[in-house]
Design a protein around this motif. Structure first.
Motif, PDB file in Angstrom:
ATOM      1  N   ARG A   1      24.958  -8.522  42.496  1.00 10.16           N
ATOM      2  CA  ARG A   1      24.631  -7.943  43.797  1.00 10.16           C
ATOM      3  C   ARG A   1      25.880  -7.383  44.453  1.00 10.16           C
ATOM      4  O   ARG A   1      26.999  -7.647  44.026  1.00 10.16           O
ATOM      5  CB  ARG A   1      24.001  -8.993  44.712  1.00 10.16           C
ATOM      6  CG  ARG A   1      24.934 -10.143  45.056  1.00 10.16           C
ATOM      7  CD  ARG A   1      24.185 -11.302  45.663  1.00 10.16           C
ATOM      8  NE  ARG A   1      23.367 -10.878  46.795  1.00 10.16           N
ATOM      9  CZ  ARG A   1      22.379 -11.592  47.297  1.00 10.16           C
ATOM     10  NH1 ARG A   1      22.073 -12.756  46.752  1.00 10.16           N
ATOM     11  NH2 ARG A   1      21.694 -11.169  48.334  1.00 10.16           N
ATOM     12  N   VAL A   2      25.695  -6.605  45.491  1.00  7.73           N
ATOM     13  CA  VAL A   2      26.801  -6.045  46.279  1.00  7.73           C
ATOM     14  C   VAL A   2      26.814  -6.738  47.631  1.00  7.73           C
ATOM     15  O   VAL A   2      25.774  -6.844  48.290  1.00  7.73           O
ATOM     16  CB  VAL A   2      26.626  -4.521  46.479  1.00  7.73           C
ATOM     17  CG1 VAL A   2      27.740  -3.979  47.367  1.00  7.73           C
ATOM     18  CG2 VAL A   2      26.629  -3.807  45.138  1.00  7.73           C
ATOM     19  N   LEU A   3      27.987  -7.205  48.033  1.00 10.49           N
ATOM     20  CA  LEU A   3      28.132  -7.844  49.339  1.00 10.49           C
ATOM     21  C   LEU A   3      28.916  -6.915  50.272  1.00 10.49           C
ATOM     22  O   LEU A   3      30.008  -6.467  49.933  1.00 10.49           O
ATOM     23  CB  LEU A   3      28.868  -9.179  49.203  1.00 10.49           C
ATOM     24  CG  LEU A   3      28.230 -10.226  48.301  1.00 10.49           C
ATOM     25  CD1 LEU A   3      29.023 -11.525  48.354  1.00 10.49           C
ATOM     26  CD2 LEU A   3      26.784 -10.483  48.707  1.00 10.49           C
ATOM     27  N   TRP A   4      28.337  -6.650  51.423  1.00  5.64           N
ATOM     28  CA  TRP A   4      28.989  -5.789  52.418  1.00  5.64           C
ATOM     29  C   TRP A   4      29.451  -6.643  53.591  1.00  5.64           C
ATOM     30  O   TRP A   4      28.651  -7.288  54.255  1.00  5.64           O
ATOM     31  CB  TRP A   4      28.013  -4.713  52.923  1.00  5.64           C
ATOM     32  CG  TRP A   4      27.601  -3.745  51.859  1.00  5.64           C
ATOM     33  CD1 TRP A   4      26.511  -3.852  51.040  1.00  5.64           C
ATOM     34  CD2 TRP A   4      28.278  -2.564  51.476  1.00  5.64           C
ATOM     35  NE1 TRP A   4      26.459  -2.792  50.172  1.00  5.64           N
ATOM     36  CE2 TRP A   4      27.532  -1.984  50.421  1.00  5.64           C
ATOM     37  CE3 TRP A   4      29.432  -1.925  51.920  1.00  5.64           C
ATOM     38  CZ2 TRP A   4      27.916  -0.801  49.801  1.00  5.64           C
ATOM     39  CZ3 TRP A   4      29.808  -0.743  51.307  1.00  5.64           C
ATOM     40  CH2 TRP A   4      29.078  -0.187  50.262  1.00  5.64           C
ATOM     41  N   LEU A   5      30.740  -6.599  53.858  1.00  2.28           N
ATOM     42  CA  LEU A   5      31.286  -7.426  54.927  1.00  2.28           C
ATOM     43  C   LEU A   5      30.757  -6.996  56.294  1.00  2.28           C
ATOM     44  O   LEU A   5      30.652  -7.807  57.209  1.00  2.28           O
ATOM     45  CB  LEU A   5      32.822  -7.343  54.927  1.00  2.28           C
ATOM     46  CG  LEU A   5      33.541  -8.232  55.946  1.00  2.28           C
ATOM     47  CD1 LEU A   5      33.301  -9.702  55.600  1.00  2.28           C
ATOM     48  CD2 LEU A   5      35.028  -7.931  55.968  1.00  2.28           C
ATOM     49  N   THR A   6      30.442  -5.715  56.439  1.00  6.27           N
ATOM     50  CA  THR A   6      29.981  -5.210  57.744  1.00  6.27           C
ATOM     51  C   THR A   6      28.587  -5.698  58.102  1.00  6.27           C
ATOM     52  O   THR A   6      28.115  -5.458  59.202  1.00  6.27           O
ATOM     53  CB  THR A   6      29.990  -3.669  57.747  1.00  6.27           C
ATOM     54  OG1 THR A   6      29.276  -3.203  56.597  1.00  6.27           O
ATOM     55  CG2 THR A   6      31.412  -3.148  57.706  1.00  6.27           C
ATOM     56  N   GLU A   7      27.894  -6.345  57.163  1.00  5.68           N
ATOM     57  CA  GLU A   7      26.587  -6.917  57.451  1.00  5.68           C
ATOM     58  C   GLU A   7      26.692  -8.431  57.247  1.00  5.68           C
ATOM     59  O   GLU A   7      26.497  -8.943  56.152  1.00  5.68           O
ATOM     60  CB  GLU A   7      25.520  -6.334  56.521  1.00  5.68           C
ATOM     61  CG  GLU A   7      25.378  -4.826  56.672  1.00  5.68           C
ATOM     62  CD  GLU A   7      24.404  -4.254  55.659  1.00  5.68           C
ATOM     63  OE1 GLU A   7      23.576  -5.034  55.126  1.00  5.68           O
ATOM     64  OE2 GLU A   7      24.476  -3.053  55.392  1.00  5.68           O
TER      65      GLU A   7
ATOM     66  N   THR B   1      38.510  -9.021  50.113  1.00  3.96           N
ATOM     67  CA  THR B   1      37.673  -8.637  48.961  1.00  3.96           C
ATOM     68  C   THR B   1      37.677  -9.720  47.890  1.00  3.96           C
ATOM     69  O   THR B   1      36.677  -9.927  47.199  1.00  3.96           O
ATOM     70  CB  THR B   1      38.155  -7.307  48.349  1.00  3.96           C
ATOM     71  OG1 THR B   1      39.547  -7.397  48.029  1.00  3.96           O
ATOM     72  CG2 THR B   1      37.925  -6.157  49.309  1.00  3.96           C
TER      73      THR B   1
ATOM     74  N   LEU C   1      35.126 -12.180  49.033  1.00  4.51           N
ATOM     75  CA  LEU C   1      33.784 -11.648  48.812  1.00  4.51           C
ATOM     76  C   LEU C   1      33.396 -11.747  47.341  1.00  4.51           C
ATOM     77  O   LEU C   1      32.254 -12.096  46.997  1.00  4.51           O
ATOM     78  CB  LEU C   1      33.710 -10.193  49.272  1.00  4.51           C
ATOM     79  CG  LEU C   1      33.698  -9.954  50.784  1.00  4.51           C
ATOM     80  CD1 LEU C   1      33.854  -8.472  51.083  1.00  4.51           C
ATOM     81  CD2 LEU C   1      32.402 -10.481  51.397  1.00  4.51           C
TER      82      LEU C   1
ATOM     83  N   ILE D   1      23.152 -11.155  54.939  1.00  3.05           N
ATOM     84  CA  ILE D   1      22.426 -10.367  53.944  1.00  3.05           C
ATOM     85  C   ILE D   1      21.465 -11.303  53.227  1.00  3.05           C
ATOM     86  O   ILE D   1      21.877 -12.152  52.429  1.00  3.05           O
ATOM     87  CB  ILE D   1      23.398  -9.729  52.934  1.00  3.05           C
ATOM     88  CG1 ILE D   1      24.451  -8.886  53.671  1.00  3.05           C
ATOM     89  CG2 ILE D   1      22.650  -8.868  51.926  1.00  3.05           C
ATOM     90  CD1 ILE D   1      25.529  -8.362  52.765  1.00  3.05           C
TER      91      ILE D   1
ATOM     92  N   SER E   1      30.332 -13.862  45.700  1.00  2.00           N
ATOM     93  CA  SER E   1      29.342 -13.223  44.833  1.00  2.00           C
ATOM     94  C   SER E   1      29.189 -13.987  43.528  1.00  2.00           C
ATOM     95  O   SER E   1      28.070 -14.206  43.035  1.00  2.00           O
ATOM     96  CB  SER E   1      29.762 -11.779  44.556  1.00  2.00           C
ATOM     97  OG  SER E   1      28.822 -11.139  43.711  1.00  2.00           O
TER      98      SER E   1
END
Length: 222
Positions: A30-36, A16, A19, A39, A23
């Motif tokens: 913005r929001v960063l999603w590790l599972t995607e 995190t 991440l 992006i 960012s």
């Protein structure tokens, strides 16, 4: 807070942080999603790869730790019955292949019930730990030692003679009497086992005879 082990929590925390740094580098809210991993124009594959590698290492270490714990007695840190049986079977097969005899010692405390009844179970636990220390001190590092049951222990000694094996049993018997507040009945199979189970059966029958004679004795079978 989530019930995670320390190593897993460290991997998650570190990821995190990466991440968050990514960012901030982008300079946008913005929001960063590790599972995607992809992006829009943000490539998180490097962070994702490091995360899953780290998690795999943690899971592998935890699996090994659990495997060790499942074969270890929590009180004495000796092999438990499951751990003993796995190693003993290999030792018995090795004895069959080489023709070299082994000594299988099957031991049962004569005193645990009395100690539990008169002094309590904490004293009984200390007695079991004392027994395990005597066994560990007198047997060699490459000998197999285990807590078979509540107050039962088993050990296997390879590369020994009949005389040496009997001497080991006698020293254990005397040391337990001298260094703990109880005594031990000991049965020993010596020879090349026709099968792992047969040697255990003979040792168990011999131990029953020791108990029937009044306990606190030694019997060898071949």
């Amino acid at each position: 807070e989530f019930g995670l082990d320390a190593a897993t929590a460290e991997v998650l925390y570190s990821t995190t942080q990466h991440l968050l740094n990514r960012s901030k580098q982008l300079g946008r809210d913005r929001v960063l999603w590790l599972t995607e991993p992809l992006i829009e124009d943000v490539d998180l594959s490097d962070i994702a790869l490091k995360f899953f590698r780290g998690l795999a290492q943690v899971n592998s270490a935890l699996a090994k730790e659990m495997a060790v714990e499942s074969r270890t007695d929590f009180l004495t840190s000796l092999h438990n019955r499951r751990g003993f049986e796995e190693v003993y079977e290999r030792m018995a097969r090795r004895s069959q292949r080489s023709g070299r005899p082994l000594a299988l010692l099957y031991m049962d405390s004569d005193s645990l019930k009395t100690i539990n009844d008169t002094k309590g179970h904490d004293a009984g636990d200390r007695f079991i730990v004392d027994l395990s220390r005597v066994l560990s001190d007198l047997l060699r590092g490459n000998d197999l030692v285990s807590r078979w049951g509540s107050d039962e222990f088993a050990a296997v000694v390879e590369d020994t003679t009949r005389e040496k094996a009997l001497s080991i049993a006698e020293r254990l018997h005397q040391s337990i009497s001298d260094r703990t507040e109880g005594t031990m009945s000991i049965a020993m199979f010596f020879g090349v086992p026709t099968s792992p189970e047969d040697a255990l059966k003979k040792a168990d029958e011999a131990l029953y005879r020791v108990k029937a004679r009044g306990k606190n004795g030694i019997e060898m079978v071949e």
